[in-house]
Design a protein around this motif. Structure first.
Motif, PDB file in Angstrom:
ATOM      1  N   LYS A   9      35.711   0.304  49.168  1.00 59.26           N
ATOM      2  CA  LYS A   9      35.483   1.621  49.613  1.00 59.26           C
ATOM      3  C   LYS A   9      34.605   2.346  48.617  1.00 59.26           C
ATOM      4  N   TYR A  10      34.146   3.452  49.596  1.00 57.88           N
ATOM      5  CA  TYR A  10      33.249   4.243  48.880  1.00 57.88           C
ATOM      6  C   TYR A  10      33.864   5.793  48.726  1.00 57.88           C
ATOM      7  N   ASP A  11      34.122   6.081  47.470  1.00 53.13           N
ATOM      8  CA  ASP A  11      34.946   7.506  47.123  1.00 53.13           C
ATOM      9  C   ASP A  11      34.082   8.735  47.061  1.00 53.13           C
ATOM     10  N   GLY A  12      32.806   8.452  47.584  1.00 54.83           N
ATOM     11  CA  GLY A  12      31.890   9.893  47.501  1.00 54.83           C
ATOM     12  C   GLY A  12      31.397   9.915  46.275  1.00 54.83           C
ATOM     13  N   ILE A  13      31.001  11.185  45.728  1.00 57.52           N
ATOM     14  CA  ILE A  13      30.403  11.601  44.754  1.00 57.52           C
ATOM     15  C   ILE A  13      31.337  12.092  43.505  1.00 57.52           C
ATOM     16  N   ARG A  14      31.010  11.947  42.348  1.00 56.19           N
ATOM     17  CA  ARG A  14      31.597  12.469  41.286  1.00 56.19           C
ATOM     18  C   ARG A  14      30.795  13.140  40.329  1.00 56.19           C
ATOM     19  N   ILE A  15      31.196  14.695  39.997  1.00 55.36           N
ATOM     20  CA  ILE A  15      30.176  15.409  39.165  1.00 55.36           C
ATOM     21  C   ILE A  15      30.631  15.398  37.833  1.00 55.36           C
ATOM     22  N   ALA A  16      29.589  15.067  36.746  1.00 54.76           N
ATOM     23  CA  ALA A  16      30.045  15.136  35.553  1.00 54.76           C
ATOM     24  C   ALA A  16      29.249  16.354  34.789  1.00 54.76           C
ATOM     25  N   LYS A  17      30.168  17.371  34.494  1.00 51.22           N
ATOM     26  CA  LYS A  17      29.600  18.632  33.761  1.00 51.22           C
ATOM     27  C   LYS A  17      28.990  18.134  32.698  1.00 51.22           C
ATOM     28  N   GLU A  18      27.820  19.328  32.247  1.00 52.38           N
ATOM     29  CA  GLU A  18      27.227  19.062  30.951  1.00 52.38           C
ATOM     30  C   GLU A  18      28.360  18.978  29.934  1.00 52.38           C
ATOM     31  N   ARG A  19      28.100  18.241  28.918  1.00 52.68           N
ATOM     32  CA  ARG A  19      28.878  17.945  27.877  1.00 52.68           C
ATOM     33  C   ARG A  19      28.077  17.793  26.663  1.00 52.68           C
ATOM     34  N   LYS A  20      28.925  17.882  25.305  1.00 49.39           N
ATOM     35  CA  LYS A  20      28.249  17.578  23.976  1.00 49.39           C
ATOM     36  C   LYS A  20      29.071  16.303  23.450  1.00 49.39           C
ATOM     37  N   GLU A  45      24.410  17.840  33.273  1.00 48.67           N
ATOM     38  CA  GLU A  45      25.389  17.336  34.394  1.00 48.67           C
ATOM     39  C   GLU A  45      24.795  16.288  35.200  1.00 48.67           C
ATOM     40  N   SER A  46      25.445  15.201  35.834  1.00 50.16           N
ATOM     41  CA  SER A  46      25.009  14.185  36.372  1.00 50.16           C
ATOM     42  C   SER A  46      26.111  14.001  37.783  1.00 50.16           C
ATOM     43  N   ILE A  47      25.351  13.399  38.758  1.00 51.61           N
ATOM     44  CA  ILE A  47      26.126  12.850  39.829  1.00 51.61           C
ATOM     45  C   ILE A  47      26.077  11.276  40.064  1.00 51.61           C
ATOM     46  N   SER A  48      27.416  10.986  40.381  1.00 52.39           N
ATOM     47  CA  SER A  48      27.559   9.681  40.336  1.00 52.39           C
ATOM     48  C   SER A  48      28.140   9.127  41.637  1.00 52.39           C
ATOM     49  N   HIS A  49      28.154   8.107  42.159  1.00 51.52           N
ATOM     50  CA  HIS A  49      28.659   7.523  43.410  1.00 51.52           C
ATOM     51  C   HIS A  49      29.781   6.671  43.083  1.00 51.52           C
ATOM     52  N   VAL A  50      30.883   6.567  43.673  1.00 50.71           N
ATOM     53  CA  VAL A  50      32.188   5.799  43.250  1.00 50.71           C
ATOM     54  C   VAL A  50      32.496   4.733  44.221  1.00 50.71           C
ATOM     55  N   LEU A  51      32.367   3.648  43.647  1.00 48.16           N
ATOM     56  CA  LEU A  51      33.054   2.355  44.365  1.00 48.16           C
ATOM     57  C   LEU A  51      34.470   2.428  44.062  1.00 48.16           C
ATOM     58  N   ARG A  52      35.359   1.766  44.951  1.00 46.96           N
ATOM     59  CA  ARG A  52      36.911   1.637  44.887  1.00 46.96           C
ATOM     60  C   ARG A  52      37.286   0.411  45.580  1.00 46.96           C
ATOM     61  N   ILE A  53      37.978  -0.494  44.614  1.00 49.14           N
ATOM     62  CA  ILE A  53      38.504  -1.988  45.282  1.00 49.14           C
ATOM     63  C   ILE A  53      40.117  -1.645  44.757  1.00 49.14           C
ATOM     64  N   HIS A  54      40.783  -1.705  45.909  1.00 48.06           N
ATOM     65  CA  HIS A  54      42.286  -1.941  45.635  1.00 48.06           C
ATOM     66  C   HIS A  54      42.915  -2.931  46.707  1.00 48.06           C
ATOM     67  N   GLY A  55      44.173  -3.252  46.744  1.00 49.64           N
ATOM     68  CA  GLY A  55      45.193  -4.100  47.319  1.00 49.64           C
ATOM     69  C   GLY A  55      45.136  -5.399  46.389  1.00 49.64           C
ATOM     70  N   ILE A  56      46.422  -5.958  46.473  1.00 49.53           N
ATOM     71  CA  ILE A  56      46.707  -6.857  45.541  1.00 49.53           C
ATOM     72  C   ILE A  56      45.723  -8.088  45.880  1.00 49.53           C
ATOM     73  N   ASP A  57      45.614  -8.593  47.063  1.00 48.05           N
ATOM     74  CA  ASP A  57      44.787  -9.585  47.392  1.00 48.05           C
ATOM     75  C   ASP A  57      43.332  -9.649  46.904  1.00 48.05           C
ATOM     76  N   ASP A  58      42.812  -8.560  46.965  1.00 44.36           N
ATOM     77  CA  ASP A  58      41.441  -8.366  46.394  1.00 44.36           C
ATOM     78  C   ASP A  58      41.349  -7.983  44.884  1.00 44.36           C
ATOM     79  N   LEU A  59      42.351  -7.571  44.363  1.00 43.89           N
ATOM     80  CA  LEU A  59      42.513  -7.549  42.996  1.00 43.89           C
ATOM     81  C   LEU A  59      42.597  -9.029  42.324  1.00 43.89           C
ATOM     82  N   LYS A  60      43.489  -9.860  43.092  1.00 46.59           N
ATOM     83  CA  LYS A  60      43.801 -11.222  42.612  1.00 46.59           C
ATOM     84  C   LYS A  60      42.238 -11.973  42.453  1.00 46.59           C
TER      85      LYS A  60
END
Length: 851
Positions: A638-649, A658-673
């Protein structure tokens, strides 16, 4: 025998072909509609064969009677309709201040030499014979065949093998053809299926009127006006329909010849429900009411249709809907492409909605294709240039069995489009942007239906692949283009194995390529991963040393190689975090190789929480590649959309912007196995612990089956408490297919869903926008679909009348020589015909061809 190309070659308009032999026979003598240009003038004409009444074929026939007195052959309907159009063209020329080429006197002279012919008739003259075939284009249109000087010549210029509401399809039973003159208008594209086009067309008209707008339908007076009238009437409209301009007279003439029509009663019925308009007072009045107005001319080159657009140009609720081919440089074509209405001193950007019935996907849409040497995700606009068209295949599914596989692509189609785009996004983040008429496959009423973009709704279930079938794995990857070929020390091929794929996965996650390769790790917690990377480097590039570099106390960089190595990694996986991608060759690898790459990537860039693996990347291209690759391993990511990381030290004092990332998601017992053996470090331990601790059965889509849409209750024999519980719940709708596999299933479609390669994803969001530009499509005989879009959806293709008909027709006729004319694509069409083993040419206007 000699052929003189007087007009209509490598263009649409002013068609005229002179065949010189014992008899000088002229096929058509038309005008260029926009500017009134004439074909070249013949030196001598003995006989004229007029294929049909449209002005681009008949428009300057009367001019010939100033000098010659040739016999002219055509059907009675064509003569009656051409008289009407020719007289009107005199008036249009006067209004446009065009040169006066002929008068009504020449039309009357022409009538004296007319010989009326009928379909199936054979006429034997002194020097030639004529056979008459039905072209199926407009009432009375013909595909004439002559025998002259022992040559059989067939002239097919504007024909339609598909039946319409008005006419039956063409019937051309010609054999042993020496020369075939063949139109090329639709040589590079196919049309949507007829029933889809009609349904979509009516919905555009209906919705405009329901919103209080007026629909202007510029139509060719001959044929198309009657056709559109019948289409509208077939849907039992509850709004008024008006008929204006020459369309009224042309329809009356058409009804004089009921034997030519598919259903003359239906046309009479439609006409009886239509009101005719006769003056400007009535035109202004109906322009203010919600209604549909059918009016000439079809290209907005004169006629009442021009007045209606002028009345309504600033009304955003109203629409102008084009239903036929638009010749370049006509007012209709310019309006459709630019949104500006330029005619008779009027130049204005209009606010009306503009619809034109050619439909596909946007140029950047990724599609999953292969040829004899490569397989990859490719923007649809680049497919024709990047792949061998003769071996081009796409991934698709069979609607009858729900099994998927690779299918032949007959053509890549590009054309202009102006209208609405629909960006469809699903619950798993898949996304496609399509035109209003291009279809996706939706689960409705217990079956899969292709639904146009404008009719897709939030809450629909769209067809996506459950898995992509792999192919014979490749053994090596060619990297020779990364360096000069005269380099004797550089490897030309690299062996594809688990360690190469794993090394590339770590690079995709944490690597960079400048003048060497560097892969960054945590020096305190990832020493075991560092050791694995060193082993992968040693196995793949045995002559390269690995240098440990510590930019700070917590970071370890493994550096190796030089400029050449950097080029190889950049070519395979991209350079820079925003441009990373998976190697294209992975799409030709085994599941194990794919999972080594993905596992290494997730180890480097992923984390586990809440029963889900997530990974982020600044490259959306890489996330899309990973989703398609995981499908080959049977994992629906699955694609979870974008995640914004604010500027940090950071603790070391470094500033991370600050950066923008695209997030991939995998779940479900069969897929994790499936993934677990390929993970390392903390993420492996977290997933392993979760799988030991949980017994959760995942039922969400797309793995879970929609109970109500599949009508699972009726498909099972006996009582199933799980199904009953879901149906009683206002919020639940899905069941894991494993929970009903052991049940006795009565419905074959449900059995195919469970065992097949198609899953269903929930449509969560649809965004509508305006678009004016090029769109693309693939023509896929048989399955009529292809896999594309971000994350992968099955998309309907265009594969009916048009291009496919032309090739089918040529294959049936098997002429000795083909002369391409009447189209902007003549040269391209001739080349493709030659590639298929035919002898085809595409001469220019003015050329002389000796036969």
């Amino acid at each position: 025998m000699r052929i003189k190309c007087l007009g209509g070659f490598r263009e649409v308009g002013k068609t005229a072909v002179l065949v010189e032999g014992k008899e000088n026979v002229l096929f058509d003598y038309g005008m260029e509609v926009e500017k009134g240009k004439m074909p070249l003038r013949p030196n001598k004409v003995d006989s004229i064969i007029l294929s049909h009444a449209h002005l681009d074929h008949s428009g300057y026939v009367p001019v010939l009677y100033k000098k010659f007195r040739p016999s002219i052959y055509s059907t009675a309907a064509t003569f009656d309709l051409s008289h009407l159009l020719l007289k009107d063209s005199i008036k249009i020329a006067r209004i446009k201040n065009l040169p006066k080429q002929f008068t009504k006197n020449e039309i009357e002279k022409m009538k004296k030499y007319e010989t009326r012919i009928t379909y199936g008739q054979r006429i034997d003259e002194t020097n030639f014979s004529l056979d008459v075939f039905d072209a199926g284009h407009i009432p009375g249109s013909t595909a004439p065949m002559i025998e002259l000087d022992n040559k059989r010549i067939l002239y097919v210029c504007d024909f339609n093998t598909q039946s319409s509401r008005l006419l039956n399809g063409a019937k051309i039973d010609a054999k042993d053809i020496d020369i075939l003159f063949l139109e090329s208008t639709y040589a590079e594209r196919d049309h949507m299926p007829r029933d889809e086009t009609e349904k979509r067309f009516f919905e555009v008209v209906r919705s405009t009127i329901e919103n209080g707008g007026t629909v202007v339908l510029p139509c060719f007076a001959v044929g198309r006006s009657a056709e559109i009238l019948m289409v509208l009437n077939s849907f039992n409209p509850n709004f008024p329909i008006y008929l204006d301009g020459m369309a009224k007279s042309a329809t009356e003439i058409t009804l004089k010849y009921p034997e030519l029509l598919r259903d003359s009663k239906a046309l009479n019925k439609a006409l009886s429900k239509t009101k005719e308009i006769w003056d400007d007072m009535e035109r202004k009045k109906i322009s203010k009411e919600p209604c549909a107005i059918i009016s000439s001319s079809g290209m907005l080159e004169g006629g009442p249709s021009v007045r209606y657009v002028k009345y309504l140009y600033d009304d955003p609720n109203s629409s102008v809907v084009f239903t036929g081919f638009l010749i370049p440089e006509t007012a209709g074509r310019i309006l459709a492409e630019t949104g500006r209405f330029i005619t008779e001193g009027f130049d204005m950007k209009i606010k009306m909605n503009i619809y034109r019935f050619d439909f596909s996907v946007t140029p950047e849409t990724p599609v999953f294709v292969r040829d004899f040497e490569k397989t990859k995700l490719c923007p649809i606009k680049d497919v024709a240039n990047d792949f061998d068209i003769d071996t081009l295949e796409c991934y698709a599914f069979d609607k009858n069995t729900l099994k998927s596989g690779w299918y032949r692509v007959s053509s890549v189609i590009k054309h202009d489009y102006s209208g609405k785009l629909y960006k469809i996004r699903t619950k798993t983040g898949r996304e496609i942007e399509i035109t209003q008429g291009h279809s996706v496959f939706i689960l409705r009423n217990g079956k899969i239906t292709d639904v146009p973009g404008e009719e897709v709704k939030v809450g629909d279930y769209v067809a996506i692949p459950k898995r992509i079938l792999g192919e014979e794995p490749i053994q090596t990857v060619d990297v020779s283009k990364c360096f000069k070929l005269n380099s004797s020390t550089s490897p030309k091929q690299i062996t594809v194995n688990n360690k190469l794929c794993r090394l590339l996965g770590y690079y995709a996650a944490e690597g960079h390529a400048i003048d060497r390769i560097g892969i960054s790790l945590n020096s305190k917690t990832e020493q075991d991963i560092a050791e694995e990377i060193r082993d992968c480097i040693g196995s793949t590039f045995s002559n390269l040393a690995v240098v440990d570099y510590h930019p700070n106390s917590s970071e370890l960089q493994l550096r190796f190689g030089g400029t050449l190595t950097a080029r190889i990694f950049e070519e395979l996986c991209g350079r820079g975090s925003q441009n990373k991608k998976s190697p294209d060759f992975l799409f030709q690898c085994s599941d194990e190789h794919i999972l080594e790459f993905v596992g290494a990537y997730l180890t480097g860039d992923g984390w586990f929480e809440g029963g889900k693996i997530r990974a982020k990347s600044k490259s959306k291209k890489l996330i899309n590649d990973l989703i398609y690759l995981l499908l080959q391993a049977g994992i629906i990511a699955k694609y979870d959309g974008i995640r914004i990381a604010k500027e940090r030290k950071a603790s070391q004092g470094m500033i991370f912007k600050e950066s923008i990332s695209h997030v991939l998601r995998i779940h479900g017992i069969d897929d994790l196995k499936i993934l677990l053996p390929f993970l390392r470090g903390k993420i492996r331990n977290d997933v392993k612990y979760f799988l030991k601790a949980t017994k959760m059965v995942w039922s969400a889509p797309p793995r879970g089956l929609p109970v109500r849409e599949l009508d699972i209750k009726s498909s099972l024999e006996g009582y199933n408490w799980r199904i009953e519980k879901i149906l009683r719940s206002p919020t639940r709708n899905h069941i894991n297919p494993n929970l009903i596999k052991s049940e006795k299933i009565k419905n074959q479609f449900l059995r195919d869903v469970i065992s097949g390669d198609v899953a269903f994803d929930l449509v969560k969001n649809i965004v509508e926008s305006d678009y004016n530009g090029e769109v693309y499509d693939l023509s896929v005989p048989g399955t009529q679909n292809f896999l594309g879009g971000f994350g992968g959806m099955f998309l309907h293709n265009s594969a009916h009348a048009g291009r496919a008909d032309l090739f089918n027709f040529v294959n049936n006729i098997r002429p000795k020589k083909i002369v391409c004319l009447h189209g902007d694509n003549c040269e391209w069409f001739a080349k493709e015909l030659n590639d298929k083993g035919f002898d085809a040419i595409a001469p220019k206007n003015g050329d002389v061809v000796d036969i």
